[in-house]
Design an enzyme around this catalytic site. Structure first.
Site, short mmCIF file in Angstrom:
data_model
loop_
_atom_site.label_atom_id
_atom_site.label_comp_id
_atom_site.label_asym_id
_atom_site.label_seq_id
_atom_site.Cartn_x
_atom_site.Cartn_y
_atom_site.Cartn_z
N ASN A 57 0.80 -1.22 0.00
CA ASN A 57 0.00 0.00 0.00
C ASN A 57 0.84 1.28 0.00
O ASN A 57 0.33 2.35 -0.33
CB ASN A 57 -0.99 -0.01 1.17
CG ASN A 57 -2.14 -0.97 0.91
OD1 ASN A 57 -2.35 -1.42 -0.23
ND2 ASN A 57 -2.88 -1.31 1.95
N CYS A 109 -10.48 -4.86 -4.62
CA CYS A 109 -11.23 -5.92 -3.93
C CYS A 109 -12.68 -5.50 -3.71
O CYS A 109 -12.96 -4.36 -3.33
CB CYS A 109 -10.59 -6.22 -2.58
SG CYS A 109 -8.99 -7.01 -2.75
N ARG A 143 -17.06 1.24 -1.18
CA ARG A 143 -15.80 1.93 -1.48
C ARG A 143 -15.96 3.20 -2.32
O ARG A 143 -15.41 3.31 -3.42
CB ARG A 143 -14.80 0.97 -2.12
CG ARG A 143 -14.59 -0.29 -1.30
CD ARG A 143 -13.43 -1.12 -1.79
NE ARG A 143 -12.18 -0.70 -1.20
CZ ARG A 143 -11.02 -1.30 -1.42
NH1 ARG A 143 -10.96 -2.33 -2.23
NH2 ARG A 143 -9.91 -0.86 -0.86
N GLN A 159 -14.76 11.38 -0.60
CA GLN A 159 -13.84 12.20 0.22
C GLN A 159 -12.64 12.68 -0.60
O GLN A 159 -12.12 13.77 -0.38
CB GLN A 159 -13.36 11.41 1.44
CG GLN A 159 -14.45 11.04 2.41
CD GLN A 159 -15.16 12.26 2.96
OE1 GLN A 159 -14.54 13.18 3.47
NE2 GLN A 159 -16.48 12.28 2.84
N ASP A 205 -7.47 -5.17 7.01
CA ASP A 205 -6.79 -6.08 6.07
C ASP A 205 -6.32 -7.37 6.74
O ASP A 205 -5.93 -8.31 6.04
CB ASP A 205 -5.59 -5.37 5.41
CG ASP A 205 -6.03 -4.40 4.33
OD1 ASP A 205 -7.23 -4.38 4.00
OD2 ASP A 205 -5.17 -3.67 3.81
N ILE A 249 -14.93 -1.08 9.14
CA ILE A 249 -14.44 -0.29 7.99
C ILE A 249 -15.20 -0.64 6.70
O ILE A 249 -15.70 0.25 6.02
CB ILE A 249 -12.92 -0.52 7.75
CG1 ILE A 249 -12.12 -0.36 9.04
CG2 ILE A 249 -12.41 0.41 6.65
CD1 ILE A 249 -11.91 1.02 9.55
N ARG A 275 -2.03 -10.03 -6.58
CA ARG A 275 -2.05 -8.56 -6.55
C ARG A 275 -1.24 -8.01 -5.37
O ARG A 275 -0.76 -6.88 -5.44
CB ARG A 275 -3.49 -8.05 -6.45
CG ARG A 275 -4.27 -8.11 -7.76
CD ARG A 275 -5.60 -7.38 -7.65
NE ARG A 275 -5.44 -6.24 -6.78
CZ ARG A 275 -6.24 -5.97 -5.74
NH1 ARG A 275 -7.24 -6.74 -5.46
NH2 ARG A 275 -6.01 -4.91 -4.99
C1 UD1 Z 1 -6.93 1.40 1.75
C2 UD1 Z 1 -6.08 0.19 1.50
C3 UD1 Z 1 -6.81 -1.09 1.89
C4 UD1 Z 1 -7.31 -0.99 3.32
C5 UD1 Z 1 -8.07 0.30 3.57
C6 UD1 Z 1 -8.40 0.53 5.03
C7 UD1 Z 1 -4.72 0.88 -0.37
C8 UD1 Z 1 -4.45 0.80 -1.81
N1 UD1 Z 1 -5.75 0.19 0.08
O1 UD1 Z 1 -8.08 1.27 0.94
O2 UD1 Z 1 -5.90 -2.17 1.76
O3 UD1 Z 1 -8.21 -2.07 3.57
O4 UD1 Z 1 -7.27 1.44 3.15
O5 UD1 Z 1 -7.24 0.50 5.80
O6 UD1 Z 1 -4.03 1.55 0.39
N2 UD1 Z 1 -14.56 5.99 2.42
C9 UD1 Z 1 -15.60 6.85 2.10
N3 UD1 Z 1 -15.36 7.79 1.13
C10 UD1 Z 1 -14.15 7.91 0.50
C11 UD1 Z 1 -13.11 7.03 0.84
C12 UD1 Z 1 -13.36 6.07 1.82
O7 UD1 Z 1 -16.70 6.79 2.64
O8 UD1 Z 1 -14.00 8.79 -0.35
C13 UD1 Z 1 -14.80 4.97 3.47
C14 UD1 Z 1 -14.68 3.54 2.93
O9 UD1 Z 1 -15.90 3.08 2.41
C15 UD1 Z 1 -14.27 2.80 4.18
C16 UD1 Z 1 -13.39 3.82 4.93
O10 UD1 Z 1 -13.74 5.08 4.40
O11 UD1 Z 1 -15.39 2.52 4.97
C17 UD1 Z 1 -11.90 3.59 4.79
O12 UD1 Z 1 -11.58 3.49 3.41
P1 UD1 Z 1 -10.15 3.89 2.86
O13 UD1 Z 1 -9.19 4.08 3.98
O14 UD1 Z 1 -10.33 5.03 1.90
O15 UD1 Z 1 -9.76 2.61 2.04
P2 UD1 Z 1 -9.01 2.53 0.67
O16 UD1 Z 1 -8.14 3.74 0.47
O17 UD1 Z 1 -9.96 2.16 -0.40
#
Ligand code: UD1
Length: 428
Positions: A23, A117, A122, A126, A305, A327, A397
């Site tokens: 990551n 995944c 997702r 934000q 994770d 999460i 991956r």
């Molecule tokens: C990243 C990691 C993933 C890990 C996750 C949480 C990478 C490439 N992937 O995923 O392995 O499982 O962090 O540690 O680094 N959310 C919103 N709006 C947004 C963005 C996120 O509501 O614009 C929510 C998501 O639905 C989730 C939470 O915020 O409930 C955390 O998501 P986020 O930390 O953004 O995960 P990823 O960046 O997709």
């Protein structure tokens, strides 16, 4: 069909080396797009498909990338394009970092919506809101994010949810924004800090990464540098948990023990003995694990994770264990597969209630996503008899040479290749 085959029930003994953090790598590679002068030499790159995909994507943008063992040498001085729309872009999650990075470089980015995944909704709201606050116009058309601005301008941004992706994406764009940007309620994961360290080494001015508030003072340009990616805390957690599940004693090398505190604490609670050294951890298993409860949370909490992986340990632990997944709303699909091995679990909304059983039995499984795939490998290593796992592209991956690493520890695990594609694998 390519598959992983495991003959289970072997204990694990020996030592293994953890690779660079997936990551962090998948954010650092897009961040190099912002460097228009000089060459970025990035070491400790994990040999995984998500890195290969990003290398191919960079090349479609006009980047000159060479890979020598675990080092990427990236020259983005002649980068031509702000459009990332190849299949690789929507076959992974982290391609969303190209939005922030290309905006910083060209003030315009057209990037296909990301994949990755299937573990929940997702959204990227934000990311979009944060970039809009920097003065970017963003719309989604025909499956692509189209982002443009005349000028990036610093601002105060409070994220509604703690998001790794949004924190890094907005941090990337803010490096070239006029004035100061203050990001609040940010993610504090080690890979957020790693990306900030990389950007600072290229000449950015970022303070506070790893705390709740990140302050970025805009600069005009970033220059090439030499950098080494941090060790992968999730890969390390996977091998720690595997040792505890299979029984045995394994020295896990090239780790930062501080990044693994939530994992270490839970394993100790389960009865496992852990010795921490400067950059390694020794895991000694116990006869029978004790059931525990976990609630996933942003760092430094228990990582989502690793939720699927500890789910396997709970399945064979004494008593009842409960997982609260806070999460991602759809991260229990793997239990449908594990039930075929004898796992006793009841899902109630965002909670999984697991009653530990004495033994698992091998069977045919389908990896439902990256970490679920790793969980299934551990279940196969524990189980009596043979386990066959398909859809292993998910595992590739994010886990470098996973069968080789487990074989080195004494596991009976191998990959059955499709004969027609074997020789083309991993070429980038
Ligand atoms: C990243 C990691 C993933 C890990 C996750 C949480 C990478 C490439 N992937 O995923 O392995 O499982 O962090 O540690 O680094 N959310 C919103 N709006 C947004 C963005 C996120 O509501 O614009 C929510 C998501 O639905 C989730 C939470 O915020 O409930 C955390 O998501 P986020 O930390 O953004 O995960 P990823 O960046 O997709």
């Amino acid at each position: 069909m390519e598959k992983i085959i495991i003959n289970g029930s072997n204990p694990l003994y020996g030592s293994i080396e953890i690779s660079g953090a997936k990551n962090a790598a998948v954010a650092v590679i897009p961040a190099t797009v912002m460097c228009s002068e000089g060459i970025c030499v990035i070491d400790n790159m994990p040999d995984i498909e998500d890195v290969n995909k990003l290398v191919r994507i960079l090349r479609t943008l006009g980047s000159n990338v060479r890979k020598i063992n675990n080092t990427l040498i990236i020259d983005n001085s002649d980068l031509q394009s702000y459009r990332a729309d190849s299949d690789d872009v929507h076959n992974m999650r982290a391609s969303y970092y190209l939005i922030g990075a290309l905006l910083a470089r060209f003030k315009k980015a057209i990037v296909d919506l990301p994949g990755g995944c299937s573990i929940g909704d997702r959204p990227i709201d934000q990311h979009i809101r944060g970039l809009e606050k920097l003065g970017v116009n963003i719309r989604i058309e025909h499956g692509s994010v189209i982002a443009e601005t005349d000028k990036l301008v610093g601002n105060n941004i409070f994220f509604d949810v703690v998001s790794v992706g949004a924190t890094i994406n907005v941090m990337l764009a803010a490096c070239f924004a006029d004035g100061v940007t203050v990001l609040e309620n940010v993610a504090k994961e080690p890979h957020v800090v790693d990306v900030a360290n990389f950007l600072n080494l290229m000449g950015a001015n970022i303070k506070g990464a790893g705390t709740d508030i990140i302050k970025i003072t805009g600069v005009n340009r970033l220059l090439g540098c030499n950098y080494s990616i941090i060790p992968d805390q999730i890969e390390a957690s996977t091998y720690m948990m595997a040792t505890a599940a299979c029984t045995g004693e394994v020295l896990i090398k090239n780790v930062i023990p501080k990044h693994l505190e939530s994992i270490t604490a839970k394993l100790i609670e389960m009865g496992v003995t852990i010795f921490e050294y400067d950059d390694s951890i020794l895991v000694k298993s116990v006869e029978r694990l004790k059931g525990v409860n976990i609630k996933t949370a942003p760092y430094p909490g228990f990582p989502t994770d690793v939720q699927q992986i500890i789910g396997v340990l709970m399945s064979i632990s004494e008593g009842t264990s409960i997982i609260s997944e806070s999460i991602f709303e759809n991260r229990f699909k793997y239990f449908d597969e594990l039930k075929k091995m004898g796992v006793n679990v009841k899902i109630e909304g965002r909670a999984a209630i697991i009653n530990g059983v004495n033994r698992l039995t091998g069977c045919k499984l389908r990896a439902t996503d990256l970490r679920a795939g790793a969980a299934m490998i551990i279940a196969g290593l524990v189980a009596e008899g043979t386990t066959e796992i398909v859809s292993i592209k998910h595992i590739d991956r994010g886990y470098p040479h996973i069968e080789e690493k487990f074989r080195k520890l004494g596991a009976n695990i191998y990959r059955e290749y499709r004969s027609d594609i074997k020789e083309f694998k991993n070429i980038i």
